[in-house]
Write an enzyme that holds these catalytic residues in place. Structure first.
Site, PDB file in Angstrom:
ATOM      1  N   GLU A   1      -0.160  -2.394  -9.901  1.00 41.36           N
ATOM      2  CA  GLU A   1      -0.188  -3.393  -8.829  1.00 41.36           C
ATOM      3  C   GLU A   1       1.137  -4.169  -8.775  1.00 41.36           C
ATOM      4  O   GLU A   1       1.593  -4.536  -7.693  1.00 41.36           O
ATOM      5  CB  GLU A   1      -1.360  -4.357  -9.017  1.00 41.36           C
ATOM      6  CG  GLU A   1      -2.712  -3.715  -8.781  1.00 41.36           C
ATOM      7  CD  GLU A   1      -2.904  -3.159  -7.369  1.00 41.36           C
ATOM      8  OE1 GLU A   1      -2.326  -3.730  -6.418  1.00 41.36           O
ATOM      9  OE2 GLU A   1      -3.606  -2.147  -7.226  1.00 41.36           O
TER      10      GLU A   1
ATOM     11  N   ASP B   1       3.472  -4.524  -5.643  1.00 49.18           N
ATOM     12  CA  ASP B   1       3.882  -5.828  -5.092  1.00 49.18           C
ATOM     13  C   ASP B   1       5.401  -5.910  -4.971  1.00 49.18           C
ATOM     14  O   ASP B   1       5.931  -6.416  -3.981  1.00 49.18           O
ATOM     15  CB  ASP B   1       3.419  -6.961  -6.029  1.00 49.18           C
ATOM     16  CG  ASP B   1       1.990  -7.399  -5.736  1.00 49.18           C
ATOM     17  OD1 ASP B   1       1.456  -7.033  -4.668  1.00 49.18           O
ATOM     18  OD2 ASP B   1       1.409  -8.111  -6.576  1.00 49.18           O
TER      19      ASP B   1
ATOM     20  N   GLU C   1       0.836  -1.205   0.000  1.00 48.47           N
ATOM     21  CA  GLU C   1       0.000   0.000   0.000  1.00 48.47           C
ATOM     22  C   GLU C   1       0.868   1.252   0.000  1.00 48.47           C
ATOM     23  O   GLU C   1       0.556   2.224  -0.683  1.00 48.47           O
ATOM     24  CB  GLU C   1      -0.968   0.002   1.188  1.00 48.47           C
ATOM     25  CG  GLU C   1      -1.976  -1.161   1.202  1.00 48.47           C
ATOM     26  CD  GLU C   1      -2.774  -1.316  -0.086  1.00 48.47           C
ATOM     27  OE1 GLU C   1      -2.930  -0.323  -0.824  1.00 48.47           O
ATOM     28  OE2 GLU C   1      -3.230  -2.442  -0.386  1.00 48.47           O
TER      29      GLU C   1
HETATM   30 ZN    ZN Z   1      -2.774  -2.588  -4.655  1.00 46.61          ZN
END
Ligand code: ZN
Length: 633
Positions: free
Chosen positions: A541, A545, A482
């Site tokens: 994303e 990650d 996040e």
């Molecule tokens: Zn995310």
């Protein structure tokens, strides 16, 4: 553990036994670590709901409202008796429209009541000045979940056929005669077709900064002479709107070609079909089951949700934050909150260190990145405030003459009015975008804020019974993921206050773009068994990650009892997922998150520590040459 697979498919090695045994629930397209935890919470909340329906002692006002609404949603005897009648006044209002001018006159009331029209307004934070909220204009979604389905003739024929078949049944159950149903559907689909060329694909939508397109009142009026959008905007916010944001400029450019008197019958048919579909789940049992058939077929879900569960969610979804707050306060508590808080700040500190030691950023950019990191506000467990409409909502009952459609309209009016009342005002940053009972977490770029609901702060993500290394491989990586969204291809465009503002030096921005491109290439086209991964769709994303696993691992390495294997195993465990092929294909097309198996394996392959720890060689499938690895954060 299937140890023999560790070097070739770590995901399978860790999750193989689980994958063999896991059963996909009949009413779900998948089962995963996320969903397993979700189902545990669901059981707990449904037990609470049935306990509350018998005994309301000690419940606060919001929970009493939930109980009252739940009484209505689960009373299928009354719902079946009422049949389509609660929706008829809504559909009558659409049928009574004689022209586009009529729609123009009624548009404001339709929007307030939550009756679908093909476009609309919404007040949101201003990307350019996150302390203010402005008006956004956007068009409706298509019937199929992504534009790519329309561009492939074979898929299109198959899915439009499926849509027609399932929708036909809903319209007939609603009570329309078959001839009328055919005509409505043809026209509604013809209108849908007009929207395809001016609708953004999932890949285009993933670049969310491109939603921000400023337009002046004069420009708006000039491009939309067939419908007075400017007046509608003024009426909705109660003041003269001089500029607004268009999320999809292609639609505004073609507005007059699509929204005009000649197309009025198509628009009207689209509205009838869309609204029957949209409201059907509030009606009888046959209608609520039929209205979910298209999505079930599209996602490969075997059966509809049981009536009891469905009724629970219909009440829960409306007041979820109140139930989430109860859940958080009751089952999470201050001790766990403090523990996780410590972990978040540990990860933030490691992140800061990594930014300091970063080798590809200039000092000027580094400094700005650290300022942004220091300014991130952290929210853990449950929110301090609930949405203001919860206080205003007065739930009715069948005995008082209400029904679920009327309740939906009442709720819509409260929320839409509340939304427009925020125009030109400062946002309330204490409000959360998800309930504390949801297994998820998020970063909000316009608030530079990270939020971890209580529900995700559990096994396998986090537990005091797990080793610190396992916790870092789980919740630690989620936390760092996040944080990394603050610095992904979208988040990096916003400054420490959440406004669009370029804080990068030219050279660093160019390098960042190159690195983002390398991340796209790393994932793009990788076969998953159900189709290739789309590198561009999933880039934000994957950057998150990658930053997530690297920073969490660094934090874990600082612990006395650090254990690589426990870290890697829990990382792979939290991504386990078993799903229908249809669902996996759907995700590959629309989901900004990469396929679970790649989130686990590719990120490990891309990690020097993983390669060194398992002494991988080019013969191993998990091996990736170090000069091919992509490190951003
Ligand atoms: Zn995310």
């Amino acid at each position: 553990m299937k140890k023999e697979l560790m070097k070739d498919n770590f995901y399978e090695a860790v999750n193989g036994e689980w994958l063999e045994k896991a059963v996909i629930p009949g009413d779900q397209p998948q089962i995963s670590a996320f969903l397993e935890l979700h189902l545990e919470i669901e059981e707990l909340l449904m037990d609470l709901a049935s306990k509350w329906s018998k005994d309301q002692t000690g419940l606060n006002n919001h929970l009493l409202k939930f109980v009252k609404l739940h009484e209505m949603t689960k009373d299928f005897e009354t719902r079946d008796k009422l049949g389509s009648t609660p929706l008829e006044p809504v559909i009558k209002r659409i049928e009574n429209l004689k022209s586009l001018k009529d729609l123009e006159k009624n548009a404001q009331e339709f929007m307030l009541d939550g009756i679908d029209i093909p476009f609309g307004y919404h007040v949101m934070q201003d990307f350019m000045n996150s302390n203010n909220q402005v008006l956004y204009f956007g068009a409706t979604d298509l019937f199929l979940p992504d534009t790519s389905y329309y561009h492939n003739p074979e898929t299109k024929e198959q899915l439009i056929g499926l849509f027609k078949m399932t929708t036909m049944q809903v319209l007939q159950l609603y009570g329309l005669d078959p001839e009328k149903v055919n005509e409505l559907l043809e026209k509604a689909l013809a209108f849908d077709e007009l929207l395809v060329p001016v609708t953004k694909s999932s890949v285009e939508k993933a670049d969310y900064v491109s939603m921000y397109n400023l337009i002046s009142k004069a420009e708006l009026i000039g491009k939309t002479k067939t419908f007075n959008l400017s007046k509608l905007a003024n009426n909705l916010v109660g003041t003269e709107v001089e500029t607004l944001i268009v999320t999809n400029p292609a639609f505004i450019d073609k507005f007059e070609e699509i929204i005009n008197e000649e197309n009025f019958e198509l628009i009207k048919s689209w509205m009838i079909v869309s609204n029957i579909l949209g409201f059907a789940s509030l009606l009888s049992e046959p209608l609520r089951v039929a209205s979910g058939a298209f999505m079930r077929a599209l996602s490969g879900t075997a059966e509809p949700q049981a009536q009891e569960k469905f009724a629970f969610y219909q009440a829960y979804n409306r007041l979820s934050q109140a139930i989430g707050l109860y859940y958080g306060e009751t089952y999470f508590g201050p001790k766990a909150k403090k523990d996780v808080e410590e972990m978040v700040y540990e990860v933030i500190n490691v992140y800061k260190e990594r930014l300091h030691n970063n080798t590809w950023l200039d000092d000027a950019t580094k400094e700005k990145a650290i300022v942004k990191l220091n300014k991130i506000s952290v929210h853990i467990g449950y929110p301090e405030e609930l949405p203001p409409t919860y206080n205003l909502y007065e739930v009715g009952s069948y005995a008082e003459g209400s029904n679920l459609v009327l309740e939906s309209i009442k709720w819509s009016r409260l929320n839409v009015e509340e939304n427009f009342s925020k125009y030109n005002k400062e946002p309330n940053r204490n409000l959360w975008a998800m309930p504390a009972s949801m297994v998820n977490a998020y970063y909000m770029p316009t608030n530079n804020q990270i939020v971890f609901p209580a529900a995700i702060l559990q096994k396998p993500y986090y537990s005091i019974d797990q080793s610190r290394s396992a916790n870092y491989g789980g919740i630690g990586a989620v936390i760092a993921h996040e944080i990394s969204h603050a610095f992904d291809n979208n988040g990096a465009k916003f400054d420490e206050f959440g406004s669009l503002n370029n804080w990068w030096t030219e050279k660093d921005l160019a390098t960042f773009k190159e690195k983002s491109k390398a991340m796209i290439d790393l994932f793009d086209g990788v076969e998953t068994g159900n189709g290739p991964c789309n590198g561009e769709l999933t880039v934000s994303e994957n950057i998150a990650d990658s930053g997530g696993i690297r920073s969490a691992l660094e934090a874990s390495k600082k612990e006395k009892d650090h254990n690589y294997e426990e870290f890697f195993i829990n990382w792979a465990r939290v991504w386990r997922m078993k799903a229908s092929p249809q669902f996996l294909q759907l995700l590959l097309t629309v989901d900004v998150h990469g396929p679970a198996v790649l989130r686990a394996n590719m990120q490990l392959s891309n990690l020097p520590e993983f390669q060194d720890f398992y002494k991988l060689t080019p013969e191993d499938k998990m091996y990736l040459a170090k000069d091919k690895m992509v490190e951003i954060w």
